[in-house]
Design a protein around this motif. Structure first.
Motif, PDB file in Angstrom:
ATOM      1  N   LEU A 188       0.704  -1.036  -0.165  1.00 22.23           N
ATOM      2  CA  LEU A 188       0.020   0.023  -0.015  1.00 22.23           C
ATOM      3  C   LEU A 188       0.870   1.342  -0.157  1.00 22.23           C
ATOM      4  N   VAL A 189       1.815   1.283   0.789  1.00 20.09           N
ATOM      5  CA  VAL A 189       2.939   2.350   0.883  1.00 20.09           C
ATOM      6  C   VAL A 189       3.493   2.504  -0.548  1.00 20.09           C
ATOM      7  N   VAL A 190       3.916   1.479  -1.123  1.00 17.51           N
ATOM      8  CA  VAL A 190       4.637   1.539  -2.339  1.00 17.51           C
ATOM      9  C   VAL A 190       3.772   2.194  -3.465  1.00 17.51           C
ATOM     10  N   ARG A 191       2.389   1.661  -3.434  1.00 17.50           N
ATOM     11  CA  ARG A 191       1.393   2.238  -4.399  1.00 17.50           C
ATOM     12  C   ARG A 191       1.003   3.585  -4.172  1.00 17.50           C
ATOM     13  N   LEU A 192       0.813   3.917  -2.819  1.00 15.69           N
ATOM     14  CA  LEU A 192       0.572   5.352  -2.701  1.00 15.69           C
ATOM     15  C   LEU A 192       1.918   6.187  -2.914  1.00 15.69           C
ATOM     16  N   SER A 193       3.042   5.816  -2.939  1.00 18.48           N
ATOM     17  CA  SER A 193       4.208   6.714  -3.243  1.00 18.48           C
ATOM     18  C   SER A 193       4.074   6.795  -4.883  1.00 18.48           C
ATOM     19  N   LEU A 194       3.776   5.809  -5.701  1.00 13.08           N
ATOM     20  CA  LEU A 194       3.657   5.968  -7.060  1.00 13.08           C
ATOM     21  C   LEU A 194       2.702   6.992  -7.403  1.00 13.08           C
ATOM     22  N   HIS A 222      11.328  -8.399   2.242  1.00 12.80           N
ATOM     23  CA  HIS A 222      12.589  -8.093   1.247  1.00 12.80           C
ATOM     24  C   HIS A 222      11.967  -7.707   0.072  1.00 12.80           C
ATOM     25  N   GLU A 223      10.836  -8.494  -0.614  1.00 12.90           N
ATOM     26  CA  GLU A 223      10.281  -8.281  -1.966  1.00 12.90           C
ATOM     27  C   GLU A 223       9.598  -6.837  -2.123  1.00 12.90           C
ATOM     28  N   TRP A 224       9.357  -6.332  -1.033  1.00 12.20           N
ATOM     29  CA  TRP A 224       9.051  -4.807  -1.184  1.00 12.20           C
ATOM     30  C   TRP A 224      10.288  -3.871  -1.065  1.00 12.20           C
ATOM     31  N   ILE A 225      11.361  -4.158  -0.521  1.00  6.94           N
ATOM     32  CA  ILE A 225      12.361  -3.286  -0.238  1.00  6.94           C
ATOM     33  C   ILE A 225      12.911  -2.750  -1.351  1.00  6.94           C
ATOM     34  N   GLN A 226      13.142  -3.527  -2.559  1.00  9.48           N
ATOM     35  CA  GLN A 226      13.663  -3.165  -3.911  1.00  9.48           C
ATOM     36  C   GLN A 226      12.728  -1.938  -4.790  1.00  9.48           C
ATOM     37  N   GLN A 227      11.517  -2.362  -4.525  1.00 12.62           N
ATOM     38  CA  GLN A 227      10.967  -1.264  -5.182  1.00 12.62           C
ATOM     39  C   GLN A 227      10.612   0.211  -4.434  1.00 12.62           C
ATOM     40  N   ALA A 228      10.923  -0.067  -2.824  1.00  8.27           N
ATOM     41  CA  ALA A 228      10.810   1.125  -2.083  1.00  8.27           C
ATOM     42  C   ALA A 228      11.963   1.974  -2.387  1.00  8.27           C
ATOM     43  N   ARG A 229      13.135   1.319  -2.766  1.00 10.99           N
ATOM     44  CA  ARG A 229      14.211   1.969  -3.012  1.00 10.99           C
ATOM     45  C   ARG A 229      14.184   2.541  -4.226  1.00 10.99           C
ATOM     46  N   ARG A 230      13.600   1.898  -5.308  1.00  9.40           N
ATOM     47  CA  ARG A 230      13.558   2.534  -6.551  1.00  9.40           C
ATOM     48  C   ARG A 230      12.612   3.933  -6.358  1.00  9.40           C
ATOM     49  N   TYR A 231      11.781   3.711  -5.807  1.00  7.42           N
ATOM     50  CA  TYR A 231      10.745   5.040  -5.737  1.00  7.42           C
ATOM     51  C   TYR A 231      11.498   6.174  -4.984  1.00  7.42           C
ATOM     52  N   GLU A 265      15.472   3.187 -16.114  1.00  5.99           N
ATOM     53  CA  GLU A 265      14.338   3.871 -17.116  1.00  5.99           C
ATOM     54  C   GLU A 265      13.672   4.917 -16.367  1.00  5.99           C
ATOM     55  N   ARG A 266      13.347   4.646 -15.074  1.00  9.08           N
ATOM     56  CA  ARG A 266      12.493   5.823 -14.333  1.00  9.08           C
ATOM     57  C   ARG A 266      13.372   7.104 -14.383  1.00  9.08           C
ATOM     58  N   LEU A 267      14.661   6.904 -14.253  1.00  7.40           N
ATOM     59  CA  LEU A 267      15.693   8.248 -14.051  1.00  7.40           C
ATOM     60  C   LEU A 267      15.840   8.624 -15.413  1.00  7.40           C
ATOM     61  N   HIS A 268      15.574   7.771 -16.261  1.00  7.29           N
ATOM     62  CA  HIS A 268      15.793   8.417 -17.776  1.00  7.29           C
ATOM     63  C   HIS A 268      14.687   9.315 -17.986  1.00  7.29           C
ATOM     64  N   GLN A 269      13.441   8.955 -17.435  1.00  6.68           N
ATOM     65  CA  GLN A 269      12.336   9.766 -17.511  1.00  6.68           C
ATOM     66  C   GLN A 269      12.471  10.934 -16.514  1.00  6.68           C
ATOM     67  N   GLU A 270      13.148  11.158 -15.501  1.00  8.13           N
ATOM     68  CA  GLU A 270      13.327  12.264 -14.661  1.00  8.13           C
ATOM     69  C   GLU A 270      14.370  13.127 -15.652  1.00  8.13           C
ATOM     70  N   ALA A 271      15.219  12.594 -16.205  1.00  5.62           N
ATOM     71  CA  ALA A 271      16.236  13.199 -16.815  1.00  5.62           C
ATOM     72  C   ALA A 271      15.586  13.977 -18.171  1.00  5.62           C
ATOM     73  N   ASP A 272      14.731  13.522 -18.759  1.00  3.70           N
ATOM     74  CA  ASP A 272      14.169  13.999 -19.865  1.00  3.70           C
ATOM     75  C   ASP A 272      13.245  15.233 -19.535  1.00  3.70           C
ATOM     76  N   ALA A 273      12.834  15.246 -18.333  1.00  3.01           N
ATOM     77  CA  ALA A 273      12.173  16.314 -17.707  1.00  3.01           C
ATOM     78  C   ALA A 273      12.776  17.493 -17.018  1.00  3.01           C
TER      79      ALA A 273
END
Length: 318
Positions: A188-194, A222-231, A265-273
């Motif tokens: 829920l936290v990861v989805r909210l952060s997105l 553990h499986e949610w730690i990676q996504q949390a770090r990404r965002y 890929e997400r960082l590329h999107q940030e760089a483009d903007a």
């Protein structure tokens, strides 16, 4: 079933209930969901006050749904609805009613009656084994109902509603608040952060605080730690906190090629903007992210290696 009929003839109600329960479970195990449904219903009719009657009617509902999913005939659906309504009417205060609410919610969600589905998910009481799952399902359903499908469309207030709804599910100030299990809370936290990072809303500070708290929680799976770090890296970049983003990128570099690629890929999107200066800082974050993967890339097949070479070249351009 014959044993149940004999017990019925002798007026042995307890034996009737036991025999029908055994018979219903046997039909269920054999995959004959119609006979299982009918047998569990017979049990309830034989003794509606039996201690196992609420559970039996729940099993009748479960098998009625299985029968309908196997053959979507109107009469099977009518039986399912009738059993569900009967359970809520006669055993609404029993613990098994929580399962019925969840079952009814999944039915309404499949019918795209999202508001009714959410009401049923939220009717699963605190303390019930499906409580966390029901709150997470409510959030997913709310997203289906309210989120614009076109990411370029104006939010029209709907993303704000989705965010507010997710925040309410996580809020300890709610009257019926019960802590979610770690799996549900993390998702829920990861989805909210997105949603908070959606540029139509652009609330990276709120995403950052949510994700940092999640990563600091030792109960986070553990499986949610990676996504949390990404965002979190994206939130830090969005806020211009590049040194912290680099530090998290170093940690995230151990997450494997697939996760690193998604973050790139997400960082590329940030760089483009971003501005030209910020693109240079984002490039440094990306460099930290890929610093330890070049040896792994060498082990890939030719096509995958070419794909990664192109991705790394794009990093170097920043």
């Amino acid at each position: 079933r014959q044993a149940a009929d004999k017990a019925q003839a002798k007026g042995e109600r307890e034996n009737v209930v036991a025999f029908l329960d055994e018979s219903g479970r046997a039909w269920e195990k054999a995959g004959d969901f119609v006979r299982a449904r009918d047998t569990f219903e017979d049990l309830v009719r034989a003794d509606p006050e039996a201690p196992i009657a609420p559970e039996a009617l729940l099993r009748a509902a479960i098998n009625a749904r299985r029968a309908y999913l196997a053959d979507r005939q109107p009469d099977r659906y009518a039986s399912l609805v009738r059993i569900v309504e009967e359970h809520l009417t006669n055993y609404g205060s029993d613990e098994s009613a929580g399962d019925i609410h969840y079952l009814l919610a999944t039915m309404r969600k499949a019918e795209r009656r999202y508001d009714e589905a959410i009401d049923q998910f939220l009717s699963v009481p605190s303390g019930h084994r499906l409580f966390s799952a029901s709150r997470l399902a409510a959030s997913r359903t709310y997203e289906l109902w309210k989120t614009p499908l076109d990411p370029q469309a104006p939010s029209d207030g709907t993303l704000g509603q989705v965010i507010g709804y997710h925040e309410s599910l996580l809020s300890p100030l709610q009257p019926d608040h019960q802590p979610l299990d770690p799996q549900a809370e993390a998702e829920l936290v990861v989805r909210l952060s997105l949603f908070l990072l959606d540029r139509r809303v652009d609330r990276p500070a709120d995403a950052k605080s949510r994700l940092e708290a999640l990563l600091a929680n030792p109960r986070t799976p553990h499986e949610w730690i990676q996504q949390a770090r990404r965002y979190l890296i994206i939130a830090l970049v969005r806020r211009g906190e590049f040194e912290d983003a680099e530090r998290w990128a170093d940690l995230h570099a151990r997450s494997g090629l697939a996760e690193i690629r998604m973050t790139l890929e997400r960082l590329h999107q940030e760089a483009d903007a971003a501005t030209e200066l910020d693109r240079k800082f984002i490039g440094r974050v990306q460099a930290h992210l890929v610093s330890g993967v070049r040896s792994e890339i060498e082990q890939l097949s030719s096509a995958d290696k070419i794909d990664w070479t192109l991705a790394l070249a794009r990093v170097e351009l920043h």
